[in-house]
Design a protein around this motif. Structure first.
Motif, PDB file in Angstrom:
ATOM      1  N   ASP A  42     -65.589  15.607 -47.053  1.00  0.00           N
ATOM      2  CA  ASP A  42     -66.848  15.946 -46.783  1.00  0.00           C
ATOM      3  C   ASP A  42     -67.345  15.415 -45.637  1.00  0.00           C
ATOM      4  O   ASP A  42     -66.910  14.392 -45.090  1.00  0.00           O
ATOM      5  N   SER A  43     -68.499  16.122 -45.273  1.00  0.00           N
ATOM      6  CA  SER A  43     -69.324  15.724 -44.012  1.00  0.00           C
ATOM      7  C   SER A  43     -69.851  14.335 -44.302  1.00  0.00           C
ATOM      8  O   SER A  43     -70.042  13.724 -45.180  1.00  0.00           O
ATOM      9  N   TRP A  44     -70.156  13.497 -42.938  1.00  0.00           N
ATOM     10  CA  TRP A  44     -70.472  12.448 -42.884  1.00  0.00           C
ATOM     11  C   TRP A  44     -72.102  12.580 -42.275  1.00  0.00           C
ATOM     12  O   TRP A  44     -72.430  13.597 -41.513  1.00  0.00           O
ATOM     13  N   SER A  45     -72.821  11.610 -42.665  1.00  0.00           N
ATOM     14  CA  SER A  45     -74.250  11.613 -42.184  1.00  0.00           C
ATOM     15  C   SER A  45     -74.792  10.186 -41.733  1.00  0.00           C
ATOM     16  O   SER A  45     -74.215   9.042 -42.195  1.00  0.00           O
ATOM     17  N   ILE A  46     -75.541   9.942 -40.657  1.00  0.00           N
ATOM     18  CA  ILE A  46     -75.843   8.954 -40.273  1.00  0.00           C
ATOM     19  C   ILE A  46     -77.396   8.811 -40.034  1.00  0.00           C
ATOM     20  O   ILE A  46     -78.131  10.051 -39.546  1.00  0.00           O
ATOM     21  N   SER A  47     -78.223   7.948 -40.661  1.00  0.00           N
ATOM     22  CA  SER A  47     -79.754   7.946 -40.532  1.00  0.00           C
ATOM     23  C   SER A  47     -80.262   6.430 -39.811  1.00  0.00           C
ATOM     24  O   SER A  47     -79.515   5.921 -40.023  1.00  0.00           O
ATOM     25  N   THR A  48     -81.162   6.648 -39.054  1.00  0.00           N
ATOM     26  CA  THR A  48     -81.781   5.336 -38.482  1.00  0.00           C
ATOM     27  C   THR A  48     -83.186   5.124 -38.869  1.00  0.00           C
ATOM     28  O   THR A  48     -83.825   6.161 -39.132  1.00  0.00           O
ATOM     29  N   PHE A  49     -83.819   3.946 -38.881  1.00  0.00           N
ATOM     30  CA  PHE A  49     -84.890   3.678 -39.451  1.00  0.00           C
ATOM     31  C   PHE A  49     -85.360   2.406 -38.658  1.00  0.00           C
ATOM     32  O   PHE A  49     -84.820   1.532 -37.965  1.00  0.00           O
ATOM     33  N   GLU A  69     -81.688  11.698 -37.682  1.00  0.00           N
ATOM     34  CA  GLU A  69     -80.493  11.699 -38.487  1.00  0.00           C
ATOM     35  C   GLU A  69     -79.635  12.675 -37.944  1.00  0.00           C
ATOM     36  O   GLU A  69     -80.051  13.889 -37.179  1.00  0.00           O
ATOM     37  N   THR A  70     -78.486  12.567 -38.237  1.00  0.00           N
ATOM     38  CA  THR A  70     -77.513  13.797 -37.991  1.00  0.00           C
ATOM     39  C   THR A  70     -76.299  13.696 -39.160  1.00  0.00           C
ATOM     40  O   THR A  70     -76.019  12.846 -39.623  1.00  0.00           O
ATOM     41  N   VAL A  71     -75.536  14.987 -38.916  1.00  0.00           N
ATOM     42  CA  VAL A  71     -74.379  15.167 -39.906  1.00  0.00           C
ATOM     43  C   VAL A  71     -73.482  15.878 -38.845  1.00  0.00           C
ATOM     44  O   VAL A  71     -73.491  16.569 -38.208  1.00  0.00           O
ATOM     45  N   PHE A  72     -71.940  15.292 -39.233  1.00  0.00           N
ATOM     46  CA  PHE A  72     -71.060  15.747 -38.698  1.00  0.00           C
ATOM     47  C   PHE A  72     -69.769  16.018 -39.576  1.00  0.00           C
ATOM     48  O   PHE A  72     -69.788  15.352 -40.695  1.00  0.00           O
TER      49      PHE A  72
END
Length: 289
Positions: A68-75, A88-91
């Motif tokens: 499945d896809s990966w997602s990265i979020s920053t706060f 936020e990005t999804v690849f």
């Protein structure tokens, strides 16, 4: 985590703190949270590389060969709430090969030492899905492991044509010279040994050997081509019931085994061979078969 432009790494436990957690939908530990601490921070517009080690899933979604896809979020704080969200990005995920039902690499009993040749290392794998004739098994070794057979040289007077050379010391014989070059100069294709003083040279990109056939009085060196030995696996012996019609080929860190016959699901492939340990322990991501 590394700042590429400045070659600055965030030190785990000092600049960066990592916690693994599970997705609320199941019990997999598939969430990583990174909290920055201290004075080192991530700046906008800079390129960073984040390296993590994980265990791939045992299967993929039906009809797909990728995870499945990966997602990265920053706060902007450690709460991880919507109010503190930044980017936020999804690849897409990467492709996975079907895993073997079994994959074992077993050395003989006793301590293993750096830089030594280990005899009769046992390899065993069981294929989960059948492999048709014409398939290939490609096995890579940990970084620095050498699976090629050491050269065996006949004492022949001659010269080496073309290429470059480097003297690497003195040895008592041509065979000792070949072994020294094989161990210390992995890119060498030939060796020469001077008969009157034992000078040993490694030759690179040699065009060939000129061997003495009649009057050898003017030749002062013995020569040997060691390129062919770099493709021969070191004492490869098939075990068990699965047999192969041709011998495998080896490079310093890999083995290729061509399948002239199909392998059924559940087939057990077993073989022994000698391997030379690396001079130092590989890093964490390069020490697996």
């Amino acid at each position: 985590l590394t700042d590429i432009a400045n070659d600055i790494s965030f030190r785990p436990g000092i600049d960066l703190f990592c916690v693994a957690d599970s997705d609320q939908s199941d019990n997999r530990m598939n969430l990583l949270s990174f909290t920055f601490q201290g004075n080192r921070a991530v700046e906008a517009g800079r390129l960073y590389v984040l390296v993590v080690q994980f265990i791939s899933p045992s299967y993929t979604a039906q009809g797909s060969d990728t995870v499945d896809s990966w997602s990265i979020s920053t706060f902007n704080d450690a709460s991880g709430t919507q109010n503190s969200a930044l980017d936020e990005t999804v690849f897409a995920g990467f492709a996975l090969n079907v895993r073997f039902s079994r994959w074992l690499v077993t050395p003989p009993p006793g301590d293993q030492h750096a830089g030594t040749t280990v005899k009769a290392v046992s390899f065993e794998l069981v294929v989960q899905s059948g492999l048709p004739a014409g398939s290939e098994l490609y096995i890579t070794a940990p970084h620095g492991v050498d699976m090629t057979a050491p050269p065996v040289c006949a004492e022949q007077l001659g010269s080496i044509l073309g290429g470059s050379n480097q003297q690497i010391g003195r040895t008592p014989s041509l065979q000792d010279c070949a072994l020294k070059v094989w161990q210390e100069e992995p890119d060498a294709s030939a060796v020469s040994w001077r008969t009157w003083d034992g000078a040993c040279k490694a030759h690179f990109n040699a065009g060939g050997l000129e061997l003495c056939s009649s009057d050898c009085s003017e030749y002062l060196t013995q020569v040997c081509n060691i390129q062919l030995s770099r493709e021969v696996c070191h004492d490869f012996v098939v075990k068990g019931q699965v047999r192969f019609d041709r011998a495998p080929s080896c490079s310093k860190g890999s083995l290729r085994l061509h399948l002239d016959r199909s392998l059924q699901s559940g087939s057990i492939v077993q073989y022994d061979m000698n391997v030379k340990n690396p001079e130092t322990n590989p890093n964490l991501t390069s020490r697996f078969w």
